[in-house]
Each structure stands twice: as structure tokens, then as C-alpha cells.
Design a protein around this motif. Structure first.
Motif, PDB file in Angstrom:
ATOM      1  N   MET A   1       0.845  -1.200   0.000  1.00  0.00           N
ATOM      2  CA  MET A   1       0.000   0.000   0.000  1.00  0.00           C
ATOM      3  C   MET A   1       0.876   1.244   0.000  1.00  0.00           C
ATOM      4  N   TYR A   2       0.609   2.183  -0.914  1.00  0.00           N
ATOM      5  CA  TYR A   2       1.417   3.388  -0.995  1.00  0.00           C
ATOM      6  C   TYR A   2       0.712   4.527  -0.255  1.00  0.00           C
ATOM      7  N   GLY A   3       0.542   5.674  -0.883  1.00  0.00           N
ATOM      8  CA  GLY A   3      -0.034   6.818  -0.197  1.00  0.00           C
ATOM      9  C   GLY A   3       1.028   7.585   0.557  1.00  0.00           C
ATOM     10  N   ASP A   4       2.113   7.935  -0.158  1.00  0.00           N
ATOM     11  CA  ASP A   4       3.228   8.609   0.500  1.00  0.00           C
ATOM     12  C   ASP A   4       2.850   9.990   1.030  1.00  0.00           C
ATOM     13  N   ASN A   5       1.764  10.576   0.493  1.00  0.00           N
ATOM     14  CA  ASN A   5       1.336  11.902   0.950  1.00  0.00           C
ATOM     15  C   ASN A   5       0.161  11.835   1.925  1.00  0.00           C
ATOM     16  N   GLY A   6      -0.198  10.635   2.330  1.00  0.00           N
ATOM     17  CA  GLY A   6      -1.276  10.489   3.296  1.00  0.00           C
ATOM     18  C   GLY A   6      -2.133   9.278   2.997  1.00  0.00           C
ATOM     19  N   ARG A   7      -2.639   8.648   4.056  1.00  0.00           N
ATOM     20  CA  ARG A   7      -3.477   7.454   3.902  1.00  0.00           C
ATOM     21  C   ARG A   7      -4.749   7.630   4.719  1.00  0.00           C
ATOM     22  N   ILE A   8      -5.883   7.539   4.045  1.00  0.00           N
ATOM     23  CA  ILE A   8      -7.182   7.727   4.672  1.00  0.00           C
ATOM     24  C   ILE A   8      -7.958   6.417   4.646  1.00  0.00           C
ATOM     25  N   ALA A   9      -8.452   6.000   5.802  1.00  0.00           N
ATOM     26  CA  ALA A   9      -9.375   4.868   5.880  1.00  0.00           C
ATOM     27  C   ALA A   9     -10.794   5.441   5.880  1.00  0.00           C
ATOM     28  N   LEU A  10     -11.521   5.230   4.805  1.00  0.00           N
ATOM     29  CA  LEU A  10     -12.852   5.796   4.624  1.00  0.00           C
ATOM     30  C   LEU A  10     -13.904   4.736   4.928  1.00  0.00           C
ATOM     31  N   ILE A  11     -14.728   4.989   5.940  1.00  0.00           N
ATOM     32  CA  ILE A  11     -15.827   4.084   6.279  1.00  0.00           C
ATOM     33  C   ILE A  11     -17.116   4.726   5.811  1.00  0.00           C
ATOM     34  N   ARG A  12     -17.816   4.051   4.901  1.00  0.00           N
ATOM     35  CA  ARG A  12     -19.052   4.623   4.372  1.00  0.00           C
ATOM     36  C   ARG A  12     -20.213   3.668   4.566  1.00  0.00           C
ATOM     37  N   PRO A  13     -21.434   4.210   4.671  1.00  0.00           N
ATOM     38  CA  PRO A  13     -22.619   3.372   4.900  1.00  0.00           C
ATOM     39  C   PRO A  13     -23.009   2.573   3.657  1.00  0.00           C
ATOM     40  N   GLY A  14     -23.244   1.299   3.845  1.00  0.00           N
ATOM     41  CA  GLY A  14     -23.811   0.471   2.783  1.00  0.00           C
ATOM     42  C   GLY A  14     -22.959   0.400   1.532  1.00  0.00           C
ATOM     43  N   VAL A  15     -23.633   0.247   0.386  1.00  0.00           N
ATOM     44  CA  VAL A  15     -22.928   0.010  -0.866  1.00  0.00           C
ATOM     45  C   VAL A  15     -22.894   1.232  -1.780  1.00  0.00           C
ATOM     46  N   THR A  16     -23.430   2.362  -1.327  1.00  0.00           N
ATOM     47  CA  THR A  16     -23.431   3.539  -2.182  1.00  0.00           C
ATOM     48  C   THR A  16     -22.010   3.974  -2.552  1.00  0.00           C
ATOM     49  N   PRO A  17     -21.749   4.284  -3.817  1.00  0.00           N
ATOM     50  CA  PRO A  17     -20.401   4.707  -4.219  1.00  0.00           C
ATOM     51  C   PRO A  17     -20.181   6.211  -4.110  1.00  0.00           C
ATOM     52  N   SER A  18     -21.194   6.972  -3.687  1.00  0.00           N
ATOM     53  CA  SER A  18     -21.147   8.431  -3.798  1.00  0.00           C
ATOM     54  C   SER A  18     -19.961   9.049  -3.069  1.00  0.00           C
ATOM     55  N   THR A  19     -19.725   8.621  -1.836  1.00  0.00           N
ATOM     56  CA  THR A  19     -18.641   9.215  -1.062  1.00  0.00           C
ATOM     57  C   THR A  19     -17.291   8.921  -1.699  1.00  0.00           C
ATOM     58  N   GLU A  20     -17.086   7.669  -2.131  1.00  0.00           N
ATOM     59  CA  GLU A  20     -15.826   7.318  -2.787  1.00  0.00           C
ATOM     60  C   GLU A  20     -15.620   8.130  -4.054  1.00  0.00           C
ATOM     61  N   MET A  21     -16.678   8.287  -4.849  1.00  0.00           N
ATOM     62  CA  MET A  21     -16.574   9.059  -6.089  1.00  0.00           C
ATOM     63  C   MET A  21     -16.139  10.489  -5.800  1.00  0.00           C
ATOM     64  N   ASP A  22     -16.746  11.099  -4.778  1.00  0.00           N
ATOM     65  CA  ASP A  22     -16.394  12.480  -4.448  1.00  0.00           C
ATOM     66  C   ASP A  22     -14.969  12.577  -3.908  1.00  0.00           C
ATOM     67  N   PHE A  23     -14.565  11.645  -3.058  1.00  0.00           N
ATOM     68  CA  PHE A  23     -13.192  11.657  -2.544  1.00  0.00           C
ATOM     69  C   PHE A  23     -12.192  11.558  -3.686  1.00  0.00           C
ATOM     70  N   HIS A  24     -12.390  10.593  -4.572  1.00  0.00           N
ATOM     71  CA  HIS A  24     -11.408  10.377  -5.633  1.00  0.00           C
ATOM     72  C   HIS A  24     -11.401  11.492  -6.666  1.00  0.00           C
ATOM     73  N   SER A  25     -12.457  12.283  -6.714  1.00  0.00           N
ATOM     74  CA  SER A  25     -12.477  13.407  -7.658  1.00  0.00           C
ATOM     75  C   SER A  25     -11.703  14.610  -7.144  1.00  0.00           C
ATOM     76  N   ARG A  26     -11.360  14.623  -5.843  1.00  0.00           N
ATOM     77  CA  ARG A  26     -10.743  15.819  -5.263  1.00  0.00           C
ATOM     78  C   ARG A  26      -9.437  15.581  -4.508  1.00  0.00           C
ATOM     79  N   ILE A  27      -9.125  14.362  -4.109  1.00  0.00           N
ATOM     80  CA  ILE A  27      -7.917  14.162  -3.305  1.00  0.00           C
ATOM     81  C   ILE A  27      -6.666  14.361  -4.162  1.00  0.00           C
ATOM     82  N   PRO A  28      -5.608  14.929  -3.569  1.00  0.00           N
ATOM     83  CA  PRO A  28      -4.365  15.174  -4.313  1.00  0.00           C
ATOM     84  C   PRO A  28      -3.645  13.876  -4.668  1.00  0.00           C
ATOM     85  N   GLN A  29      -2.781  13.976  -5.651  1.00  0.00           N
ATOM     86  CA  GLN A  29      -1.961  12.835  -6.027  1.00  0.00           C
ATOM     87  C   GLN A  29      -1.098  12.418  -4.845  1.00  0.00           C
TER      88      GLN A  29
END
Length: 242
Positions: A1-29
């Protein structure tokens, strides 16, 4: 597992992809996000409490992994236990995994504080019962509700299909007269792209659940750059990670 600039463990409710989609659209490289799902059955008070009761066990999966932050990304799920519930959840999460944690509610309260917001116009996909619970929780934190309107959804399968234009229209109809900001509540909907158009239309800051959660997480990881598309909040400093 990489993430040299930071590692976030994201816990989201159920199977909705919305939170993951928003995170991946804005988090830095260079920032890595590991997502876990917590079982979630109904968008009701009982359903939220049952789901939130499972969060600590979900967080325990991360014990021993080099994560920088655990994020429980649910708005009403981190309010449902009443005043101070987000702080109690954080304590449970940290005890379970030994990693610093935040909830969406914590992030929202810090966003409201950073912008000096005291009175909100709120739109949600929720039922009246959830809206009333949210209003009570915010009141306990010194945040007034000027107006609140929901779409009445209780089916977890319906919420991820709420279109951003539907929330935009709801927000414009309600307006933000006499309020410091508009708040779009729920991490299960993707509404980041309507933040700036609504700020221009209504003339007040616009806060959304995923926007505040991402903003808070990145600020705690030490990122101070402007977050594109996040409106006024995207240029606002926040707390450093403990």
C-alpha cells in the motif's frame, strides 16, 4: 500500500459509491484511500443507529495498518445518538483501531466554525423525522436552522440516485434568506459540482457533507492548498492532524 502523501481509511454506509466518487475526484496525487463498508438497511432513525453501532467493529479492521486518519462518512449517522454523539463515535473508533478519526458531523461543525456560520438553510434527501433529528442536533451545537426541506427518502437504494440538479432546484426554491449559508446534507449524494453555481445564485457559502468531510480530512493531513470546486470553504484553513 502506498499513499506517500497520506493514507485515509474511509468508512461509508452500505454500498453507495457516492462518497468514494467524491473523494477520488478531489484528493491530491499521492493520497491513498482505503474504503470499508458498514452494513446499512434503512434511512430511518433506527436504521441509522443500528448502522452506527457497527462502525467501531468496522474501524477495528485497520488496527496495525499505517493509516493517518479514519473517516466515518455519514452525516445523520454521526448525529443520531444526540448531542456529542460524533465525539463519542470518534472515541470508539480510535479505541478500536488506534488511529486518529473524524466523522462527517465533526467536519461540518468545524467548517461552520471556520466560516462563522450560525444560521443555516438546509436541504436533504431525508424524511421529516431525520430532518427534525438533524435540526435538534445542530441546535445543541449552537447552529440555528432557518429552513429545512427534504425529499422524504427512506430507501438506501434511492438516495444514491438523487440527481444534483434535483438538489439544486430544491435549494433554489427554498433559498437562503436570513441565513448565513446553505447546507446540503448527506454523504450519499454527489453534489460537489453544484457548490459554486449555488454560491453565485444565492450569494451565500454552500456547504455539503462530502465537501466538508474531504476538506477536513485533507486539512488534517496538512494540505493547505485551495481545493478546486469547493467554493468559499475550499480556500479556508482547517485543523492539523493531531
Amino acid at each position: 500500500m502506498y499513499g506517500d502523501n497520506g493514507r485515509i481509511a474511509l468508512i461509508r454506509p452500505g454500498v453507495t459509491p457516492s462518497t468514494e466518487m467524491d473523494f477520488h475526484s478531489r484528493i491530491p496525487q499521492g493520497v491513498a484511500v482505503s474504503t470499508s463498508s458498514v452494513e446499512y438497511d434503512r434511512v430511518t432513525l433506527d436504521g441509522l443507529q443500528a448502522m452506527s453501532d457497527r462502525v467501531a467493529a468496522c474501524a477495528a479492521r485497520y488496527r496495525g495498518f499505517p493509516m493517518d486518519l479514519v473517516v466515518f462518512a455519514c452525516t445523520t449517522g454521526s448525529m443520531v445518538g444526540g448531542p456529542g454523539y460524533d465525539k463519542r463515535l470518534i472515541a470508539q473508533i480510535q479505541a478500536a483501531c488506534g488511529i486518529p478519526a473524524i466523522t462527517t458531523t465533526t467536519a461540518l461543525l468545524e467548517a461552520f466554525s471556520a466560516l462563522g456560520l450560525k444560521r443555516l438553510s438546509i436541504v436533504t434527501p431525508y424524511s421529516t423525522a431525520l430532518n427534525e433529528m438533524e435540526q435538534r442536533f445542530l441546535s445543541s451545537e449552537g447552529i440555528e436552522t432557518g429552513a429545512i426541506t427534504g425529499l422524504g427518502h427512506e430507501d438506501i437504494r434511492a438516495v444514491p440516485f438523487v440527481r444534483p440538479e434535483e438538489m439544486y432546484d430544491l435549494a433554489v426554491r427554498q433559498g437562503a434568506q436570513g441565513c448565513d449559508a446553505l447546507f446540503i446534507s448527506c454523504t450519499g449524494i454527489c453534489v460537489l459540482d453544484i457548490i459554486q453555481p449555488l454560491e453565485e445564485k444565492l450569494g451565500v457559502p454552500v456547504i455539503t457533507s462530502n465537501q466538508a468531510t474531504i476538506w477536513n480530512a485533507l486539512r488534517r493531513l496538512g494540505f493547505r492548498e485551495k481545493i478546486p470546486g469547493f467554493g468559499l470553504l475550499g480556500s479556508t484553513p482547517g485543523p492539523d492532524i493531531a
